[in-house]
Design a protein around this motif. Structure first.
Motif, mmCIF file in Angstrom:
data_model
loop_
_atom_site.group_PDB
_atom_site.id
_atom_site.type_symbol
_atom_site.label_atom_id
_atom_site.label_comp_id
_atom_site.label_asym_id
_atom_site.label_seq_id
_atom_site.Cartn_x
_atom_site.Cartn_y
_atom_site.Cartn_z
ATOM 1 N N ALA A 1 16.495 0.325 6.789
ATOM 2 C CA ALA A 1 15.100 0.661 6.519
ATOM 3 C C ALA A 1 14.992 1.758 5.457
ATOM 4 O O ALA A 1 14.347 2.788 5.670
ATOM 5 C CB ALA A 1 14.390 1.072 7.802
ATOM 6 N N PHE B 1 12.739 -1.721 0.031
ATOM 7 C CA PHE B 1 12.435 -3.146 -0.109
ATOM 8 C C PHE B 1 12.823 -3.558 -1.523
ATOM 9 O O PHE B 1 12.553 -2.825 -2.471
ATOM 10 C CB PHE B 1 10.936 -3.410 0.039
ATOM 11 N N TYR C 1 11.018 2.868 1.441
ATOM 12 C CA TYR C 1 10.246 2.804 2.693
ATOM 13 C C TYR C 1 9.293 3.987 2.800
ATOM 14 O O TYR C 1 8.154 3.845 3.217
ATOM 15 C CB TYR C 1 11.197 2.849 3.907
ATOM 16 N N THR C 2 9.799 5.162 2.451
ATOM 17 C CA THR C 2 8.999 6.375 2.643
ATOM 18 C C THR C 2 7.773 6.416 1.737
ATOM 19 O O THR C 2 6.840 7.166 1.992
ATOM 20 C CB THR C 2 9.852 7.628 2.389
ATOM 21 N N ASP C 3 7.785 5.624 0.656
ATOM 22 C CA ASP C 3 6.627 5.581 -0.241
ATOM 23 C C ASP C 3 5.619 4.523 0.182
ATOM 24 O O ASP C 3 4.470 4.536 -0.246
ATOM 25 C CB ASP C 3 7.069 5.273 -1.677
ATOM 26 N N VAL C 4 6.066 3.577 1.021
ATOM 27 C CA VAL C 4 5.206 2.456 1.421
ATOM 28 C C VAL C 4 4.576 2.772 2.780
ATOM 29 O O VAL C 4 5.261 3.192 3.702
ATOM 30 C CB VAL C 4 6.035 1.148 1.519
ATOM 31 N N LEU C 5 3.263 2.574 2.878
ATOM 32 C CA LEU C 5 2.588 2.756 4.176
ATOM 33 C C LEU C 5 2.489 1.410 4.893
ATOM 34 O O LEU C 5 2.636 1.341 6.104
ATOM 35 C CB LEU C 5 1.187 3.317 3.976
ATOM 36 N N ALA C 6 2.210 0.370 4.126
ATOM 37 C CA ALA C 6 2.034 -0.952 4.729
ATOM 38 C C ALA C 6 2.151 -2.008 3.641
ATOM 39 O O ALA C 6 2.078 -1.697 2.443
ATOM 40 C CB ALA C 6 0.665 -1.041 5.390
ATOM 41 N N TYR C 7 2.355 -3.256 4.060
ATOM 42 C CA TYR C 7 2.292 -4.364 3.109
ATOM 43 C C TYR C 7 1.730 -5.585 3.800
ATOM 44 O O TYR C 7 1.821 -5.714 5.024
ATOM 45 C CB TYR C 7 3.659 -4.644 2.461
ATOM 46 N N THR C 8 1.092 -6.444 3.027
ATOM 47 C CA THR C 8 0.493 -7.655 3.604
ATOM 48 C C THR C 8 0.813 -8.866 2.741
ATOM 49 O O THR C 8 0.970 -8.756 1.532
ATOM 50 C CB THR C 8 -1.039 -7.555 3.713
ATOM 51 N N TYR D 1 0.868 -1.180 0.000
ATOM 52 C CA TYR D 1 0.000 0.000 0.000
ATOM 53 C C TYR D 1 0.901 1.224 0.000
ATOM 54 O O TYR D 1 1.642 1.460 0.954
ATOM 55 C CB TYR D 1 -0.898 -0.004 1.233
ATOM 56 N N LEU D 2 0.842 1.974 -1.088
ATOM 57 C CA LEU D 2 1.703 3.154 -1.221
ATOM 58 C C LEU D 2 0.899 4.415 -0.926
ATOM 59 O O LEU D 2 -0.292 4.342 -0.614
ATOM 60 C CB LEU D 2 2.283 3.210 -2.641
ATOM 61 N N ARG D 3 1.545 5.537 -1.067
ATOM 62 C CA ARG D 3 0.859 6.811 -0.811
ATOM 63 C C ARG D 3 -0.210 7.073 -1.870
ATOM 64 O O ARG D 3 -0.193 6.473 -2.934
ATOM 65 C CB ARG D 3 1.886 7.948 -0.806
ATOM 66 N N ILE E 1 -0.357 -11.637 7.393
ATOM 67 C CA ILE E 1 0.601 -10.768 8.081
ATOM 68 C C ILE E 1 0.538 -9.378 7.446
ATOM 69 O O ILE E 1 0.620 -9.250 6.225
ATOM 70 C CB ILE E 1 2.044 -11.310 7.947
ATOM 71 N N VAL F 1 19.150 -3.156 5.952
ATOM 72 C CA VAL F 1 19.346 -2.958 7.392
ATOM 73 C C VAL F 1 18.868 -1.576 7.856
ATOM 74 O O VAL F 1 18.305 -1.438 8.934
ATOM 75 C CB VAL F 1 20.844 -3.133 7.743
ATOM 76 N N VAL G 1 2.277 -5.520 7.775
ATOM 77 C CA VAL G 1 3.334 -4.712 8.388
ATOM 78 C C VAL G 1 3.019 -3.246 8.088
ATOM 79 O O VAL G 1 2.890 -2.866 6.925
ATOM 80 C CB VAL G 1 4.723 -5.090 7.828
#
Lengths: 92, 96
Positions: free
Chosen positions: A59, A62, A81-88, A41-43, B57, A57, B59
């Motif tokens: 952060a 990905f 990382y800064t563009d990603v809010l979450a991932y599942t 899930y991105l911005r 899961i 390492v 995150v």
């Protein structure tokens, strides 16, 4: 922390031991994600699907494979990382 | 850095093994059992148990976390279940 280390501390877990335990669980989670289809899930409401590869390492990014974009499938890509809010992802 | 990222490992640990609701930026919301919080990125790892024994899961990255609300405490059975999710094969409880 090992039982011996905990005994040495008199049953008191130090902040460092707690931190190490949290980090270890997180790294095992990254290991479990590797190779699994993952939704990021991105911005701005953007969602992309890819196969989870690795995280660095510090952060920062990905690494993913088979990233599905509107322009086609990218064999390999980095997501910041800064563009990603979450991932599942799913574990069976 | 947001308030969540500024917390200490001891603060984050209080959320482990609890059912939480995470409010993230851009009005995203996530619910699940907290497996861990990465002390480097402050990312929260959540587990949700689905039917057919699958585990989802999620995150939520530390920079996106706005608020974390504890909904439920985990009992011993749930703690055990959660600790097995990412455990390496050889350390899983032996069941003949």
């Amino acid at each position: 922390a090992s039982p011996r280390f905990q005994a040495l501390l008199g049953g008191q877990m130090t902040a460092q031991a707690v931190r190490a335990n949290l980090r270890q669980r997180y790294l095992r989670g990254l290991g479990a994600a590797r190779g699994r289809p993952t939704r990021f899930y991105l911005r701005a409401g953007v969602q992309v699907d890819a196969v989870f590869g690795a995280a660095d390492v510090d952060a920062v990014a990905f690494q993913v494979d088979a990233l599905r974009t509107p322009l086609g499938v990218q064999a390999a890509a980095l997501l910041r990382y800064t563009d990603v809010l979450a991932y599942t992802f799913l574990l069976e | 850095m947001n308030d969540w990222q500024r917390k200490s490992p001891l603060d984050w640990e209080t959320y482990v093994n609890k059912m939480v609701k995470v409010a993230a930026i851009e009005k995203h919301e996530y619910e699940g059992w907290v497996l861990t919080v990465d002390p480097v990125s402050a990312s929260i790892v959540l587990a949700t148990f689905l039917e057919n024994e699958e585990v989802s899961i999620s995150v939520v990255l530390g920079h996106a976390v706005q608020e974390v609300e504890i909904l439920k405490e985990g009992d011993d059975e749930m703690k055990q279940r959660l600790s097995c999710i990412f455990a390496p094969e050889e350390s899983k409880a032996y069941s003949p």
